[in-house]
Design an enzyme around this catalytic site. Structure first.
Site, PDB file in Angstrom:
ATOM      1  N   GLY A  20       0.843  -1.203   0.000  1.00  0.00           N
ATOM      2  CA  GLY A  20       0.000   0.000   0.000  1.00  0.00           C
ATOM      3  C   GLY A  20       0.868   1.239   0.000  1.00  0.00           C
ATOM      4  N   LEU A  21       0.949   1.928  -1.132  1.00  0.00           N
ATOM      5  CA  LEU A  21       1.842   3.079  -1.268  1.00  0.00           C
ATOM      6  C   LEU A  21       1.064   4.345  -1.607  1.00  0.00           C
ATOM      7  CD1 LEU A  21       4.625   1.288  -3.346  1.00  0.00           C
ATOM      8  CD2 LEU A  21       4.590   1.663  -0.872  1.00  0.00           C
ATOM      9  N   GLY A  22      -0.104   4.494  -0.974  1.00  0.00           N
ATOM     10  CA  GLY A  22      -0.929   5.675  -1.193  1.00  0.00           C
ATOM     11  C   GLY A  22      -0.377   6.890  -0.471  1.00  0.00           C
ATOM     12  N   ASP A  43       2.140  -1.999  -4.659  1.00  0.00           N
ATOM     13  CA  ASP A  43       0.879  -1.275  -4.791  1.00  0.00           C
ATOM     14  C   ASP A  43       0.212  -1.723  -6.083  1.00  0.00           C
ATOM     15  OD1 ASP A  43      -0.393   1.413  -3.423  1.00  0.00           O
ATOM     16  OD2 ASP A  43      -0.867   1.299  -5.563  1.00  0.00           O
ATOM     17  N   SER A 125      -0.867   7.832  13.153  1.00  0.00           N
ATOM     18  CA  SER A 125      -1.443   9.171  13.034  1.00  0.00           C
ATOM     19  C   SER A 125      -0.383  10.124  12.508  1.00  0.00           C
ATOM     20  CB  SER A 125      -1.953   9.660  14.391  1.00  0.00           C
ATOM     21  OG  SER A 125      -2.492  10.968  14.282  1.00  0.00           O
ATOM     22  N   GLY A 127      -1.128  11.780   9.102  1.00  0.00           N
ATOM     23  CA  GLY A 127      -1.649  12.244   7.823  1.00  0.00           C
ATOM     24  C   GLY A 127      -0.559  12.554   6.804  1.00  0.00           C
ATOM     25  N   LYS A 179      -5.857   3.977  18.629  1.00  0.00           N
ATOM     26  CA  LYS A 179      -6.016   4.888  17.485  1.00  0.00           C
ATOM     27  C   LYS A 179      -7.485   5.249  17.288  1.00  0.00           C
ATOM     28  CE  LYS A 179      -4.730   7.092  13.706  1.00  0.00           C
ATOM     29  NZ  LYS A 179      -5.782   7.023  12.734  1.00  0.00           N
ATOM     30  N   ASN A 183      -8.947   9.032  17.356  1.00  0.00           N
ATOM     31  CA  ASN A 183      -9.746   9.664  16.316  1.00  0.00           C
ATOM     32  C   ASN A 183     -11.079  10.171  16.846  1.00  0.00           C
ATOM     33  OD1 ASN A 183      -7.635   8.895  14.717  1.00  0.00           O
ATOM     34  ND2 ASN A 183      -8.900   8.046  13.102  1.00  0.00           N
ATOM     35  N   GLU A 186     -10.327  13.402  18.292  1.00  0.00           N
ATOM     36  CA  GLU A 186     -10.093  14.327  17.178  1.00  0.00           C
ATOM     37  C   GLU A 186     -11.413  14.907  16.663  1.00  0.00           C
ATOM     38  OE1 GLU A 186      -9.134  13.144  12.772  1.00  0.00           O
ATOM     39  OE2 GLU A 186      -7.284  13.041  13.949  1.00  0.00           O
TER      40      GLU A 186
END
Length: 343
Positions: A20-22, A43, A125, A127, A179, A183, A186
């Site tokens: 997963g390389l988003g 990916d 966490s 982003g 996590k 959130n 958050e």
């Protein structure tokens, strides 16, 4: 001869397979590589993938293998875990670093245990800013597995004391549980800043709302990174002109509230913030239609119809609509809840 012997025993850099390389995974790969970790990434986007498929990824890694999964939670994660189970061998280690539900982790751990593969979960966490600032990490799993992956955790976390950016929260599932709660908090923080912003915007004596938020970023009890980002948003769009109120939720807020109910923990702030997001997606509020109808039934108050709202002046000393908002109006378009002849 001695020099050659020493060279042959030189310790290789740590290896990690990253699936997963988003937005997050790609930045994490860059940060780990900068720390000297050999990352082989996969990916579905061939342009950014180092290998053609998971089988090739596993083949390129030295045993015992370390694999970090960074894909969307749910069916996609389940599919990746099932495929990996058929490819990995005893002693290999898999980490789920996506936003999976904590209860899914326990099922995946049991699944891999059948073939002697270790499993951990890690809430991440940070982003899109994590590549530069580092990521907050919350992991769950056995002590030995945590120690084994510590070079990776140290590469990803922010600089400074380890305990200020990393926690071994407990057994498998504890990282994603932490996590999830993170959130949920958050949601509440974001909504509190948003409410404050609207009130400042609505008051005519306040002429520098952006300045108020910026003045809070140092020395005040409400300072935070989220506040810094609010200031940045207001610098880019001073009154948030053109920004749609439509807000999605990725699931963690709902899971947190479900856990609150299951454990009898009152969480009214999170509930209000989550329900606020639900309301943001509705063109019209069916709940408030019912309230308006009931007021008409018990008090004889006028029940307004779409397109025929009188918009009378507010009662003395009482605002009818927030000064930061536009009054509700109907331009003749079909609206949910309107009678057919009123479309």
């Amino acid at each position: 001869m001695r020099v050659g012997h020493a060279t042959s025993r030189r310790r290789r850099p740590m290896q990690l397979g990253l699936i997963g390389l988003g937005k997050m995974g790609g930045n994490m790969r860059d940060r780990m590589k900068a720390a000297g970790i050999e990352v082989i990434g996969y990916d579905t986007n061939r342009e950014i993938s180092d290998v053609a498929d998971l089988a090739e990824l596993v083949e390129k890694l030295d045993a015992p293998r370390n694999i970090w999964v960074m894909v969307p939670a749910g069916k996609i994660t389940d599919s990746v875990m099932s495929e990996l189970q058929g490819l990995l061998a005893e002693g290999d280690l898999v980490i789920d670093g996506g936003n999976s539900k904590w209860s899914d982790d326990q099922g995946h751990a049991e699944q891999f245990a059948k073939t002697g593969v270790h499993f951990m979960d890690c809430g991440v966490s940070g982003g899109i800013w994590g590549k530069e600032n580092g990521y907050g990490l919350m992991c769950g799993g056995d002590d030995a597995d945590v120690e084994r992956m510590m070079p990776v955790f140290d590469a990803l976390r922010p600089e400074g004391p380890r305990e200020e950016g990393f926690v071994h929260a407990g057994e498998v599932g504890a990282g994603h549980y932490a996590k999830m709660v993170h959130n949920g908090i958050e949601y509440g923080l974001m909504h509190a800043y948003a409410e404050g912003w609207e009130l400042l915007e609505a008051k005519d004596i306040v002429t520098d709302v952006h300045g108020c938020f910026k003045a809070w970023t140092r020395g005040t009890v409400v300072r935070s990174w989220l506040l810094d980002l609010m200031v940045k948003a207001l610098e880019e769009t001073p009154h948030l002109e053109g920004v749609s109120e439509y807000s999605t939720d990725s699931g963690e807020g709902r899971w947190t509230l479900e856990e609150a109910i299951a454990n009898a923990v009152p969480m009214p702030v999170l509930a209000a913030a989550l329900f606020g997001r639900f309301a943001s997606r509705q063109e019209n509020s069916p709940q408030m239609q019912a309230v308006a109808a009931l007021r008409g039934q018990f008090g004889g108050h006028e029940v307004m119809q779409f397109g025929r709202e009188p918009w009378r002046a507010a009662k003395e000393g009482q605002a009818e609509v927030s000064g930061a908002a536009e009054p509700k109006k109907d331009a003749g378009a079909a609206r949910p809840g309107a009678a057919p002849n009123e479309h």
